[in-house]
Every structure is written in C-alpha cells, then in structure tokens.
Design a protein around this motif. Sequence first.
Motif, PDB file in Angstrom:
ATOM      1  N   ASP A 265      -9.016  15.349 -12.294  1.00 54.83           N
ATOM      2  CA  ASP A 265      -8.902  16.795 -12.073  1.00 54.83           C
ATOM      3  C   ASP A 265      -7.556  17.161 -11.444  1.00 54.83           C
ATOM      4  O   ASP A 265      -7.356  18.294 -11.055  1.00 54.83           O
ATOM      5  N   THR A 266      -6.654  16.208 -11.339  1.00 52.73           N
ATOM      6  CA  THR A 266      -5.294  16.291 -10.785  1.00 52.73           C
ATOM      7  C   THR A 266      -5.268  16.318  -9.260  1.00 52.73           C
ATOM      8  O   THR A 266      -4.223  16.540  -8.677  1.00 52.73           O
ATOM      9  N   GLY A 267      -6.391  16.068  -8.614  1.00 59.05           N
ATOM     10  CA  GLY A 267      -6.385  15.884  -7.170  1.00 59.05           C
ATOM     11  C   GLY A 267      -5.797  14.526  -6.841  1.00 59.05           C
ATOM     12  O   GLY A 267      -5.775  13.614  -7.681  1.00 59.05           O
ATOM     13  N   LEU A 268      -5.315  14.376  -5.608  1.00 58.06           N
ATOM     14  CA  LEU A 268      -4.688  13.126  -5.195  1.00 58.06           C
ATOM     15  C   LEU A 268      -5.234  12.679  -3.847  1.00 58.06           C
ATOM     16  O   LEU A 268      -5.544  13.501  -2.984  1.00 58.06           O
TER      17      LEU A 268
ATOM     18  N   SER B 267      -4.567  11.365   3.455  1.00 63.44           N
ATOM     19  CA  SER B 267      -4.549  12.809   3.231  1.00 63.44           C
ATOM     20  C   SER B 267      -4.848  13.121   1.766  1.00 63.44           C
ATOM     21  O   SER B 267      -4.697  12.287   0.886  1.00 63.44           O
ATOM     22  N   VAL B 268      -5.299  14.348   1.545  1.00 60.88           N
ATOM     23  CA  VAL B 268      -5.754  14.781   0.226  1.00 60.88           C
ATOM     24  C   VAL B 268      -4.861  15.907  -0.274  1.00 60.88           C
ATOM     25  O   VAL B 268      -4.459  16.783   0.489  1.00 60.88           O
TER      26      VAL B 268
ATOM     27  N   ARG C 144      -4.090  21.576 -11.326  1.00 59.20           N
ATOM     28  CA  ARG C 144      -3.953  21.727 -12.777  1.00 59.20           C
ATOM     29  C   ARG C 144      -3.465  23.141 -13.075  1.00 59.20           C
ATOM     30  O   ARG C 144      -3.999  24.107 -12.559  1.00 59.20           O
ATOM     31  N   THR C 145      -2.453  23.251 -13.911  1.00 64.18           N
ATOM     32  CA  THR C 145      -1.948  24.574 -14.262  1.00 64.18           C
ATOM     33  C   THR C 145      -2.789  25.178 -15.367  1.00 64.18           C
ATOM     34  O   THR C 145      -3.245  24.492 -16.272  1.00 64.18           O
TER      35      THR C 145
END
Length: 62
Positions: free
Chosen positions: A42-45, A51-52, A57-58
């Motif tokens: 989902d493009t989270g890191l 840290s998050v 996502r565009t």
Amino acid sequence: MCSHFPECPSAGSLDREAAHVLKAHPDQGWSLLCNGVVLFEDTGLLLPDGSVVAPHRTLLAA
C-alpha cells in the motif's frame, strides 16, 4: 547494509524506495529493501529505527 555500487539511498533519504529489494514477499504484501526499509504494497514504509511512513500512493485524475 548496501554493498551495491553506486550505493543505494539510505533509509533517511527521500528516495529510499529506490533501494534494491533483498527479500520480496508479494503473497504477504511486503518487501525488505537493501537499506533496511520494509516497503508494504500500500506504499507504507517501516524504517529501520521503527518509525512509520504512512501510505503515500498518488491518485490519478480520471
């Protein structure tokens, strides 16, 4: 962590997602990058320091 030349972007840089994939788990929706970042589908890191970064996502205009 990186042994590539040129070296992959660090986890703290803005282009950190351009690092090489070390382990891919598409069935689970995540990949481990060379710089220690866990990239989710989902493009989270998840950064090496715990840290998050929220999904970013565009959206494309219709």
